[in-house]
Design a protein around this motif. Structure first.
Motif, short mmCIF file in Angstrom:
data_model
loop_
_atom_site.label_atom_id
_atom_site.label_comp_id
_atom_site.label_asym_id
_atom_site.label_seq_id
_atom_site.Cartn_x
_atom_site.Cartn_y
_atom_site.Cartn_z
N UNK A 42 34.41 -148.75 70.94
CA UNK A 42 34.88 -148.51 69.46
C UNK A 42 33.36 -148.05 68.80
N UNK A 43 33.89 -147.55 67.79
CA UNK A 43 32.45 -147.01 66.89
C UNK A 43 32.16 -148.31 65.73
N UNK A 44 31.02 -148.36 65.76
CA UNK A 44 30.28 -149.56 64.87
C UNK A 44 30.03 -149.32 63.48
N UNK A 45 29.76 -147.90 63.51
CA UNK A 45 29.97 -147.34 61.42
C UNK A 45 30.34 -145.93 61.40
N UNK A 46 31.19 -146.62 59.70
CA UNK A 46 31.08 -144.94 59.27
C UNK A 46 30.10 -144.26 59.07
N UNK B 140 27.49 -139.05 54.98
CA UNK B 140 25.70 -139.10 54.33
C UNK B 140 24.98 -139.03 55.20
N UNK B 141 23.90 -139.65 53.92
CA UNK B 141 23.01 -140.50 55.01
C UNK B 141 22.98 -141.82 55.51
N UNK B 142 24.25 -142.26 54.59
CA UNK B 142 24.80 -143.65 54.73
C UNK B 142 25.42 -143.81 56.07
N UNK B 143 25.31 -145.58 56.66
CA UNK B 143 26.24 -146.08 57.61
C UNK B 143 26.55 -147.16 57.20
N UNK B 144 28.01 -147.02 57.47
CA UNK B 144 28.76 -148.81 56.44
C UNK B 144 29.72 -148.77 57.77
N UNK B 145 29.58 -150.17 57.74
CA UNK B 145 30.46 -150.63 59.35
C UNK B 145 31.53 -150.63 59.79
N UNK B 146 32.04 -150.75 61.00
CA UNK B 146 33.36 -150.27 60.53
C UNK B 146 34.17 -151.67 60.78
N UNK B 147 34.95 -152.03 60.91
CA UNK B 147 35.78 -153.92 61.83
C UNK B 147 35.17 -154.33 62.63
N UNK B 148 34.93 -153.51 64.24
CA UNK B 148 34.45 -153.86 64.88
C UNK B 148 32.32 -154.39 65.13
N UNK B 149 32.47 -153.10 63.80
CA UNK B 149 30.30 -152.90 63.75
C UNK B 149 30.30 -154.95 62.51
N UNK B 150 30.89 -155.11 61.95
CA UNK B 150 31.11 -156.18 61.57
C UNK B 150 30.78 -157.23 62.28
N UNK B 151 32.48 -157.60 63.19
CA UNK B 151 32.38 -158.63 64.53
C UNK B 151 31.29 -158.86 64.68
N UNK B 152 30.51 -157.71 65.49
CA UNK B 152 28.78 -158.04 66.10
C UNK B 152 27.79 -158.39 65.18
#
Length: 296
Positions: A45-49, A52-64
């Motif tokens: 699964x993806x961990x970031x959206x 641009x130069x920003x990286x925003x956590x996906x729901x899976x990333x937040x859970x990790x």
């Protein structure tokens, strides 16, 4: 998944993007991105959206985030613990020792080693005969061993280091049957009541040899607990042939300690496996050998 992947993942979150995380970690941005993509493939699964130069956590990333922090902290603690052991700030050594050399010289060895490395714990494992000590060291139940033996030190299965010699003495109650300060010939034990220890020990071999030579005595008690010998001697149960390591303790307790004639020389050996030693065991061995060199 490995700990480096989690460290990179947390760095991106903490620093708000891939470029800043790469700078903080002193790695290239492509290497960082590749590592995170590998983590995402492992997790499926993806961990970031990437915006641009920003990286925003996906729901899976937040859970990790929370389990990743726990895993990284645990690894940091493990690394610190290993470093502490390597630097001998902490750790443990298991030493198999026969009862008599465990009284002395092991007591002095532990005292000297503890003065240099107070954070390392020394655990003494009970072994009753030289064969017991060798087997415990050979199989890894203990890393070092201390034994006394009448013949040559063992060399085939373990590495042996001589750390002194001892003789045998006779422990007797203060009211007889022998006066203080004299030497007792083995034949004079005829008719006496003796406290004997288990086979495989030097004291037992001495009295068994007397009997083979025709010296008759009565076995008042037989014990595997060598710590019980001195109390039984003081209680008048009988006399006991023990190694010289018991001399100081017996004299302080009020027993007579008499030299024997003839008196075999017992070699004291500190033994180790032939495999490389841990830093703590190597330091203990070096300390003990320096102590022996200073004594001679």
């Amino acid at each position: 998944m490995d700990i480096r992947q989690l460290e990179y993942f947390l760095a991106i979150f903490d620093h708000g993007g891939f470029n800043r995380a790469a700078t903080a970690l002193y790695v290239s941005q492509p290497a960082l991105s590749q590592t995170v993509r590998s983590l995402e493939r492992d997790l499926g699964t993806a961990l970031f959206h990437r915006i641009g130069k920003r990286a925003v956590l996906t729901e899976a990333g937040s859970a990790l985030i929370e389990p990743a922090r726990a895993a990284v902290r645990s690894m940091q603690t493990a690394r610190a613990s290993v470093d502490a052991v390597q630097e001998l700030r902490t750790g443990r050594i298991d030493i198999a020792a026969m009862p008599s050399p465990a009284v002395e010289p092991l007591t002095s060895m532990i005292r000297d080693f503890g003065g240099c490395h107070p954070g390392v714990r020394v655990c003494v494992r009970a072994a009753f005969t030289p064969r017991d000590v060798i087997d415990m060291v050979r199989t890894g139940a203990a890393e070092l061993g201390l034994l006394t033996i009448p013949g040559p030190l063992p060399e085939k299965e373990v590495v042996a280091h001589p750390v002194g010699v001892q003789g045998l003495v006779l422990l007797a109650p203060p009211d007889g049957p022998f006066r203080a300060g004299r030497t007792v010939a083995g034949e004079e034990l005829a008719g006496q009541r003796l406290i004997i220890v288990q086979r495989g020990t030097a004291g037992r071999a001495y009295v068994d040899e007397l009997r083979e030579r025709g010296v008759e005595f009565t076995v008042a008690a037989e014990t595997e607990h060598r710590a019980s010998v001195l109390p039984m001697v003081l209680a008048g149960v009988g006399l006991a042939v023990m190694t010289d390591s018991w001399r100081r303790m017996a004299e302080r307790a009020g027993a007579l300690v008499l030299d024997l004639e003839p008196n075999p020389v017992l070699r004291i050996g500190l033994i180790s496996r032939k495999a490389p030693l841990s830093p703590a065991a190597r330091a203990f061995l070096d300390c003990a050998l320096r102590r022996e060199d200073a004594a001679t």
